[in-house]
Scaffold this motif. Structure first.
Motif, PDB file in Angstrom:
ATOM      1  N   ASP A  82       5.038   9.189  -3.041  1.00 32.66           N
ATOM      2  CA  ASP A  82       4.081  10.045  -3.735  1.00 32.66           C
ATOM      3  C   ASP A  82       3.983   9.598  -5.184  1.00 32.66           C
ATOM      4  OD1 ASP A  82       3.466  12.708  -5.396  1.00 32.66           O
ATOM      5  OD2 ASP A  82       2.708  12.972  -3.355  1.00 32.66           O
ATOM      6  N   LEU A  83       2.822   9.782  -5.783  1.00 30.26           N
ATOM      7  CA  LEU A  83       2.638   9.381  -7.174  1.00 30.26           C
ATOM      8  C   LEU A  83       3.517  10.181  -8.127  1.00 30.26           C
ATOM      9  CD1 LEU A  83      -1.246   8.890  -7.309  1.00 30.26           C
ATOM     10  CD2 LEU A  83       0.508   7.116  -7.523  1.00 30.26           C
ATOM     11  N   ASN A  84       4.022  11.295  -7.669  1.00 30.25           N
ATOM     12  CA  ASN A  84       4.890  12.092  -8.536  1.00 30.25           C
ATOM     13  C   ASN A  84       6.365  11.731  -8.383  1.00 30.25           C
ATOM     14  OD1 ASN A  84       3.140  14.088 -10.036  1.00 30.25           O
ATOM     15  ND2 ASN A  84       2.403  14.411  -7.951  1.00 30.25           N
ATOM     16  N   LEU A 119      -6.699   3.689  -6.582  1.00 32.72           N
ATOM     17  CA  LEU A 119      -7.871   4.276  -5.937  1.00 32.72           C
ATOM     18  C   LEU A 119      -7.628   5.717  -5.505  1.00 32.72           C
ATOM     19  CD1 LEU A 119      -8.634   1.238  -3.559  1.00 32.72           C
ATOM     20  CD2 LEU A 119      -9.379   1.558  -5.931  1.00 32.72           C
ATOM     21  N   ALA A 120      -6.376   6.126  -5.503  1.00 30.19           N
ATOM     22  CA  ALA A 120      -6.029   7.468  -5.030  1.00 30.19           C
ATOM     23  C   ALA A 120      -6.496   8.533  -6.014  1.00 30.19           C
ATOM     24  CB  ALA A 120      -4.518   7.578  -4.835  1.00 30.19           C
ATOM     25  N   ALA A 121      -6.977   9.642  -5.476  1.00 27.05           N
ATOM     26  CA  ALA A 121      -7.386  10.779  -6.312  1.00 27.05           C
ATOM     27  C   ALA A 121      -7.535  12.010  -5.435  1.00 27.05           C
ATOM     28  CB  ALA A 121      -8.697  10.486  -7.034  1.00 27.05           C
ATOM     29  N   VAL A 137       0.850  -1.191   0.000  1.00 28.77           N
ATOM     30  CA  VAL A 137       0.000   0.000   0.000  1.00 28.77           C
ATOM     31  C   VAL A 137       0.885   1.239   0.000  1.00 28.77           C
ATOM     32  CG1 VAL A 137      -1.785   1.301   1.220  1.00 28.77           C
ATOM     33  CG2 VAL A 137      -1.836  -1.199   1.243  1.00 28.77           C
ATOM     34  N   LEU A 138       0.610   2.144  -0.924  1.00 24.80           N
ATOM     35  CA  LEU A 138       1.336   3.415  -0.995  1.00 24.80           C
ATOM     36  C   LEU A 138       0.661   4.435  -0.087  1.00 24.80           C
ATOM     37  CD1 LEU A 138       3.590   5.085  -2.482  1.00 24.80           C
ATOM     38  CD2 LEU A 138       1.788   5.790  -4.070  1.00 24.80           C
ATOM     39  N   VAL A 139       1.426   5.054   0.812  1.00 26.44           N
ATOM     40  CA  VAL A 139       0.907   6.108   1.685  1.00 26.44           C
ATOM     41  C   VAL A 139       1.779   7.345   1.529  1.00 26.44           C
ATOM     42  CG1 VAL A 139      -0.121   4.514   3.364  1.00 26.44           C
ATOM     43  CG2 VAL A 139       2.241   5.274   3.670  1.00 26.44           C
ATOM     44  N   LYS A 195      -1.759  17.707 -11.083  1.00 33.11           N
ATOM     45  CA  LYS A 195      -0.492  17.138 -10.633  1.00 33.11           C
ATOM     46  C   LYS A 195      -0.693  15.753 -10.037  1.00 33.11           C
ATOM     47  CE  LYS A 195       3.584  18.124  -7.814  1.00 33.11           C
ATOM     48  NZ  LYS A 195       4.265  19.087  -6.913  1.00 33.11           N
ATOM     49  N   SER A 196      -1.769  15.572  -9.281  1.00 30.41           N
ATOM     50  CA  SER A 196      -2.021  14.284  -8.630  1.00 30.41           C
ATOM     51  C   SER A 196      -2.725  13.301  -9.548  1.00 30.41           C
ATOM     52  CB  SER A 196      -2.853  14.503  -7.362  1.00 30.41           C
ATOM     53  OG  SER A 196      -3.202  13.270  -6.770  1.00 30.41           O
ATOM     54  N   ASN A 197      -3.850  13.732 -10.129  1.00 33.95           N
ATOM     55  CA  ASN A 197      -4.729  12.804 -10.858  1.00 33.95           C
ATOM     56  C   ASN A 197      -4.259  12.479 -12.275  1.00 33.95           C
ATOM     57  OD1 ASN A 197      -6.164  13.169  -8.529  1.00 33.95           O
ATOM     58  ND2 ASN A 197      -7.906  14.187  -9.475  1.00 33.95           N
ATOM     59  N   ILE A 198      -3.501  13.387 -12.881  1.00 33.64           N
ATOM     60  CA  ILE A 198      -3.030  13.136 -14.243  1.00 33.64           C
ATOM     61  C   ILE A 198      -1.531  12.838 -14.261  1.00 33.64           C
ATOM     62  CG2 ILE A 198      -2.758  14.098 -16.557  1.00 33.64           C
ATOM     63  CD1 ILE A 198      -5.342  15.650 -16.128  1.00 33.64           C
ATOM     64  N   GLU A 199      -0.722  13.774 -13.756  1.00 37.57           N
ATOM     65  CA  GLU A 199       0.724  13.532 -13.761  1.00 37.57           C
ATOM     66  C   GLU A 199       1.081  12.329 -12.885  1.00 37.57           C
ATOM     67  OE1 GLU A 199       2.738  17.085 -12.649  1.00 37.57           O
ATOM     68  OE2 GLU A 199       2.373  18.094 -14.574  1.00 37.57           O
ATOM     69  N   GLY A 200       0.445  12.253 -11.714  1.00 30.24           N
ATOM     70  CA  GLY A 200       0.715  11.135 -10.812  1.00 30.24           C
ATOM     71  C   GLY A 200       0.306   9.808 -11.423  1.00 30.24           C
TER      72      GLY A 200
END
Length: 306
Positions: A69-71, A89-91, A45-47, A102-107
């Motif tokens: 981080d997703l980035n 599931l992250a958004a 799990v990524l936190v 930055k989060s939803n597309i780049e990540g």
């Protein structure tokens, strides 16, 4: 075997519970309320920070948590080594468009890159029925772009588009409840209230994600997910009864509501926005025929589920 983003979030916590209880290809058992891993299978799990995992670590002591981080693309490539399935599931639901981008597309782009590098066999992506709304807010725009990137990646995928999720305090459901209860003495209904919603229970959303996790399952592509259609009038009556509100359900003319929304937007007090009014007063259209056929269950309705 499975890598999860957003596992500490509202839907993510339900998904982890489902995965463990149903033992979907994870080789786990439950003893005295704590889930045990077999040596053969692992779940990661990524936190974003260590504090996010404290609650889950108590319940799932053998889950592997990664702080990142997703980035952080290079980290994702390392984290996904040896995995077969990714549940995304992250958004970011709120904030400026740049923050969501930055989060939803780049990540998500970084995650897809890491999946490709590690030859991930399947990505399960939690999208949203907001992508079909007449007025696309920033969140919906990022979900549309996310779906497009995934479909073009060439990686086997399952995309689940839930309608408004209820059961607990999910933001989209809580947002509507908060807006309806922000005015004292009444529950406002915009227009005639005959337009329809199709709320879906969080338990059904997490069940669908858990089922899609099985590599042997035949689900693939995009699935719309929603409960039975109910009018907004009925929705308001159920809320009033559930929360024991001593309020009058008052129908407000649409022209008046739109006028008030414009004023609130102008003074930068967006309690309600013109986009919100437009979206909520147009009936939800959701087709769950393919979902029922492939997932083998029918989502519960708002009346019974709530």
């Amino acid at each position: 075997m499975v890598f999860v983003t957003g596992g500490t979030g509202y839907v993510g916590k339900y998904v982890l519970e489902k995965l463990y209880v149903k033992n979907l290809s994870l080789g786990m058992s439950k003893t005295q309320g704590v889930f045990k891993h077999s040596k053969r299978d692992k779940i990661k799990v990524l936190v974003r920070k260590e504090s996010d995992m404290l609650e889950l670590k108590k319940k799932y002591p053998q889950v592997i948590f990664f702080v990142g981080d997703l980035n952080e693309r290079d980290k994702l490539v390392r984290f996904l080594k040896g995995e077969k399935i990714v549940l995304h599931l992250a958004a970011k639901l709120h904030g400026s468009y740049n923050e969501m981008y930055k989060s939803n597309i780049e990540g998500f782009s970084n995650l897809i890159f890491a999946c490709s590098k590690n030859k991930i066999e399947k990505i399960v992506f939690l999208s949203s029925m907001s992508v079909k709304r007449p007025f696309l807010d920033d969140y919906a725009k990022t979900k549309i772009e996310g779906e497009k990137m995934l479909f073009e990646s060439g990686i086997k995928n399952v995309v689940i588009r839930p309608t408004m999720i209820f059961g607990g305090l999910h933001s989209s459901f809580a947002e509507i409840v908060n807006k309806l209860t922000s005015i004292p003495f009444i529950i406002p209904v915009f227009g005639d209230g005959k337009y329809q919603l199709a709320p879906v229970h969080v338990d059904d959303v997490s069940e669908a994600v858990a089922i899609a996790t099985d590599l042997k399952a035949k689900q693939e592509g995009m699935y719309e997910l929603g409960g039975e259609l109910i009018s907004f009038n009925e929705f308001a009556r159920i809320l009033r009864k559930k929360y024991k509100m001593k309020r009058i359900i008052l129908h407000l003319p649409l022209f008046f509501v739109r006028f008030v929304a414009r004023i609130l937007e102008f003074i930068k007090l967006p309690i309600i926005t013109t986009g919100f009014v437009k979206n909520i007063t147009i009936s939800t259209t959701v087709n769950i025929t393919r979902f029922i056929k492939d997932f083998k269950f029918k989502p519960r309705g708002f009346k019974g589920g709530f």
